[in-house]
Design a protein around this motif. Structure first.
Motif, PDB file in Angstrom:
ATOM      1  N   GLY A 216      66.871  20.434  58.032  1.00 29.33           N
ATOM      2  CA  GLY A 216      66.818  21.717  57.344  1.00 29.33           C
ATOM      3  C   GLY A 216      67.995  21.910  56.404  1.00 29.33           C
ATOM      4  N   LYS A 217      69.184  21.548  56.854  1.00 25.34           N
ATOM      5  CA  LYS A 217      70.379  21.711  56.038  1.00 25.34           C
ATOM      6  C   LYS A 217      70.365  20.798  54.814  1.00 25.34           C
ATOM      7  CE  LYS A 217      73.193  23.131  60.002  1.00 25.34           C
ATOM      8  NZ  LYS A 217      74.293  22.768  60.925  1.00 25.34           N
ATOM      9  N   LEU A 218      69.790  19.610  54.977  1.00 25.78           N
ATOM     10  CA  LEU A 218      69.730  18.652  53.875  1.00 25.78           C
ATOM     11  C   LEU A 218      68.464  18.796  53.041  1.00 25.78           C
ATOM     12  CD1 LEU A 218      71.049  15.545  55.832  1.00 25.78           C
ATOM     13  CD2 LEU A 218      72.249  16.744  53.983  1.00 25.78           C
ATOM     14  N   GLN A 219      67.614  19.760  53.414  1.00 20.03           N
ATOM     15  CA  GLN A 219      66.355  19.997  52.704  1.00 20.03           C
ATOM     16  C   GLN A 219      65.517  18.723  52.637  1.00 20.03           C
ATOM     17  OE1 GLN A 219      66.924  22.066  48.968  1.00 20.03           O
ATOM     18  NE2 GLN A 219      68.651  23.210  49.770  1.00 20.03           N
ATOM     19  N   ALA A 220      65.409  18.066  53.781  1.00 22.20           N
ATOM     20  CA  ALA A 220      64.639  16.829  53.881  1.00 22.20           C
ATOM     21  C   ALA A 220      63.423  17.058  54.771  1.00 22.20           C
ATOM     22  CB  ALA A 220      65.507  15.713  54.457  1.00 22.20           C
ATOM     23  N   SER A 221      62.305  16.467  54.400  1.00 21.23           N
ATOM     24  CA  SER A 221      61.068  16.691  55.149  1.00 21.23           C
ATOM     25  C   SER A 221      60.865  15.688  56.275  1.00 21.23           C
ATOM     26  CB  SER A 221      59.868  16.642  54.192  1.00 21.23           C
ATOM     27  OG  SER A 221      59.814  15.388  53.520  1.00 21.23           O
ATOM     28  N   THR A 222      61.604  14.591  56.292  1.00 20.25           N
ATOM     29  CA  THR A 222      61.484  13.583  57.337  1.00 20.25           C
ATOM     30  C   THR A 222      62.861  13.144  57.803  1.00 20.25           C
ATOM     31  OG1 THR A 222      61.515  11.658  55.857  1.00 20.25           O
ATOM     32  CG2 THR A 222      59.371  12.718  56.249  1.00 20.25           C
ATOM     33  N   LYS A 223      62.902  12.490  58.971  1.00 22.93           N
ATOM     34  CA  LYS A 223      64.165  11.981  59.491  1.00 22.93           C
ATOM     35  C   LYS A 223      64.757  10.931  58.553  1.00 22.93           C
ATOM     36  CE  LYS A 223      62.775  12.588  64.343  1.00 22.93           C
ATOM     37  NZ  LYS A 223      62.535  11.896  65.634  1.00 22.93           N
ATOM     38  N   THR A 224      63.897  10.071  58.056  1.00 21.43           N
ATOM     39  CA  THR A 224      64.374   9.019  57.153  1.00 21.43           C
ATOM     40  C   THR A 224      64.974   9.609  55.890  1.00 21.43           C
ATOM     41  OG1 THR A 224      62.710   7.462  57.975  1.00 21.43           O
ATOM     42  CG2 THR A 224      63.697   6.987  55.832  1.00 21.43           C
ATOM     43  N   ALA A 225      64.300  10.614  55.322  1.00 22.64           N
ATOM     44  CA  ALA A 225      64.807  11.248  54.109  1.00 22.64           C
ATOM     45  C   ALA A 225      66.153  11.908  54.361  1.00 22.64           C
ATOM     46  CB  ALA A 225      63.806  12.277  53.594  1.00 22.64           C
ATOM     47  N   ALA A 226      66.307  12.526  55.523  1.00 20.73           N
ATOM     48  CA  ALA A 226      67.577  13.168  55.865  1.00 20.73           C
ATOM     49  C   ALA A 226      68.690  12.134  55.971  1.00 20.73           C
ATOM     50  CB  ALA A 226      67.437  13.928  57.180  1.00 20.73           C
ATOM     51  N   ALA A 227      68.409  11.010  56.626  1.00 15.68           N
ATOM     52  CA  ALA A 227      69.419   9.963  56.785  1.00 15.68           C
ATOM     53  C   ALA A 227      69.798   9.349  55.441  1.00 15.68           C
ATOM     54  CB  ALA A 227      68.899   8.882  57.726  1.00 15.68           C
ATOM     55  N   VAL A 228      68.805   9.121  54.592  1.00 16.50           N
ATOM     56  CA  VAL A 228      69.075   8.544  53.267  1.00 16.50           C
ATOM     57  C   VAL A 228      69.882   9.509  52.421  1.00 16.50           C
ATOM     58  CG1 VAL A 228      68.023   7.767  51.119  1.00 16.50           C
ATOM     59  CG2 VAL A 228      67.063   7.032  53.302  1.00 16.50           C
ATOM     60  N   ARG A 229      69.497  10.779  52.441  1.00 18.51           N
ATOM     61  CA  ARG A 229      70.202  11.776  51.644  1.00 18.51           C
ATOM     62  C   ARG A 229      71.645  11.921  52.111  1.00 18.51           C
ATOM     63  NH1 ARG A 229      66.631  16.821  50.391  1.00 18.51           N
ATOM     64  NH2 ARG A 229      65.511  15.064  49.494  1.00 18.51           N
ATOM     65  N   ALA A 230      71.859  11.942  53.404  1.00 14.66           N
ATOM     66  CA  ALA A 230      73.220  12.043  53.939  1.00 14.66           C
ATOM     67  C   ALA A 230      74.040  10.817  53.554  1.00 14.66           C
ATOM     68  CB  ALA A 230      73.176  12.189  55.444  1.00 14.66           C
ATOM     69  N   THR A 231      73.403   9.653  53.555  1.00 12.60           N
ATOM     70  CA  THR A 231      74.077   8.421  53.164  1.00 12.60           C
ATOM     71  C   THR A 231      74.488   8.474  51.708  1.00 12.60           C
ATOM     72  OG1 THR A 231      72.821   7.147  54.794  1.00 12.60           O
ATOM     73  CG2 THR A 231      73.876   5.923  53.011  1.00 12.60           C
ATOM     74  N   MET A 232      73.580   8.911  50.824  1.00 12.37           N
ATOM     75  CA  MET A 232      73.863   8.977  49.400  1.00 12.37           C
ATOM     76  C   MET A 232      74.995   9.950  49.088  1.00 12.37           C
ATOM     77  SD  MET A 232      71.810   6.810  47.969  1.00 12.37           S
ATOM     78  CE  MET A 232      71.798   7.234  46.233  1.00 12.37           C
ATOM     79  N   LEU A 233      75.108  10.994  49.894  1.00 16.49           N
ATOM     80  CA  LEU A 233      76.176  11.973  49.697  1.00 16.49           C
ATOM     81  C   LEU A 233      77.480  11.548  50.355  1.00 16.49           C
ATOM     82  CD1 LEU A 233      74.181  15.296  50.220  1.00 16.49           C
ATOM     83  CD2 LEU A 233      75.177  14.467  48.070  1.00 16.49           C
ATOM     84  N   GLY A 234      77.467  10.429  51.053  1.00 16.97           N
ATOM     85  CA  GLY A 234      78.675   9.933  51.694  1.00 16.97           C
ATOM     86  C   GLY A 234      79.063  10.684  52.940  1.00 16.97           C
ATOM     87  N   LEU A 235      78.092  11.363  53.556  1.00 20.38           N
ATOM     88  CA  LEU A 235      78.403  12.198  54.715  1.00 20.38           C
ATOM     89  C   LEU A 235      78.492  11.410  56.014  1.00 20.38           C
ATOM     90  CD1 LEU A 235      76.025  15.181  53.886  1.00 20.38           C
ATOM     91  CD2 LEU A 235      78.494  15.074  53.556  1.00 20.38           C
ATOM     92  N   LEU A 236      78.002  10.186  56.019  1.00 16.87           N
ATOM     93  CA  LEU A 236      77.967   9.438  57.264  1.00 16.87           C
ATOM     94  C   LEU A 236      79.180   8.521  57.441  1.00 16.87           C
ATOM     95  CD1 LEU A 236      74.176   8.516  57.459  1.00 16.87           C
ATOM     96  CD2 LEU A 236      75.370  10.626  58.078  1.00 16.87           C
ATOM     97  N   THR A 237      80.084   8.558  56.502  1.00 17.75           N
ATOM     98  CA  THR A 237      81.275   7.703  56.584  1.00 17.75           C
ATOM     99  C   THR A 237      82.533   8.506  56.853  1.00 17.75           C
ATOM    100  OG1 THR A 237      81.564   7.833  54.180  1.00 17.75           O
ATOM    101  CG2 THR A 237      80.315   5.962  55.061  1.00 17.75           C
ATOM    102  N   ARG A 238      82.372   9.823  57.105  1.00 14.35           N
ATOM    103  CA  ARG A 238      83.565  10.667  57.318  1.00 14.35           C
ATOM    104  C   ARG A 238      84.142  10.414  58.706  1.00 14.35           C
ATOM    105  NH1 ARG A 238      80.926  16.730  58.085  1.00 14.35           N
ATOM    106  NH2 ARG A 238      80.524  16.540  60.313  1.00 14.35           N
TER     107      ARG A 238
END
Length: 238
Positions: A216-238
């Motif tokens: 919901g926070k990432l405005q993604a409709s699927t789990k995969t889309a959420a993970a990809v979007r978070a990756t592209m924004l660099g949120l998973l390396t903090r």
């Protein structure tokens, strides 16, 4: 380094936000003989409708129309920047593909321009445009100003893209909890909810709860889309 370059570098180094940075870029552009400057940044996410961030001193009526009608979708300079990283001037070949667009731009005093695209590996596209209402940009001027124009484009992109992307990153980062980031990390690695529940010692329902919140926070409709979007924004390396 010329005096205007020294002044610009000092201003960029002490600027606190994108508006201050753009103000320095605009003054440098005007010192080089241009009335207008514009910087646009297209982020790689959301994938279906990427975020577009714009800064410019174009006439108010043109700025309003450009945003309200999302004219970057038909702007031939943006189209060229998507597949060409070389600097270019507004030429008749660019005009033919979007005659109504250029007719309206010319009516606003935007008649002659120079553009420098910048593309990053992550998919971010930046475009610096310098424009004026009169005086064609000929080969002699490009040769004379070439080094300064390239230096200005590099400086503008490095500072503005960093600030604008960081702003988007901070907004998304602030929204996600630590547990949501953990769940997204393992999802990005291909783990299922049962896998993640065992790894994090959580129930499957709890894992799914965190994932739904992150989606919901990432405005993604699927789990995969959420993970990809978070990756592209660099949120998973903090």
């Amino acid at each position: 380094m010329d005096k205007w370059q020294q002044a610009l570098q000092q201003g960029l180094d002490t600027a606190h936000n994108e508006d201050e940075v753009f103000g320095h870029v605009l003054r440098a552009a005007q010192a080089l003989g241009f009335e207008f400057a514009a910087y646009g940044l297209r982020l790689p996410v959301p994938f279906a409708k990427p975020a577009v961030l714009l800064l410019n001193n174009y006439p108010k009526a043109w700025r309003q129309r450009y945003v309200e009608q999302a004219l970057w979708r038909v702007d031939p300079t943006v189209a060229r920047a998507q597949h060409d990283t070389e600097a270019f001037v507004w030429e008749p070949t660019l005009h033919d593909a979007a005659a109504p667009f250029w007719r309206d731009a010319h009516a606003m005093g935007l008649r002659h321009g120079w553009c420098q695209p910048r593309r990053e590996i992550c998919g971010t596209l930046g475009l610096l445009t310098l424009a004026r209402s009169s005086g064609e940009i000929d080969v002699a001027e490009l040769q004379r100003l070439g080094p300064q124009l390239r230096w200005l484009a590099d400086s503008a992109h490095s500072h503005l893209s960093e600030l604008l992307v960081q702003r988007q990153w901070r907004e998304a980062q602030a929204a996600l909890t630590g547990r949501e980031v953990e769940v997204l990390r393992w999802t990005a690695d291909g783990k299922t909810a049962p896998d993640i529940s065992r790894i994090l010692d959580l129930s499957v329902d709890t894992v799914n709860f965190h994932m739904r919140n992150a989606m919901g926070k990432l405005q993604a409709s699927t789990k995969t889309a959420a993970a990809v979007r978070a990756t592209m924004l660099g949120l998973l390396t903090r």
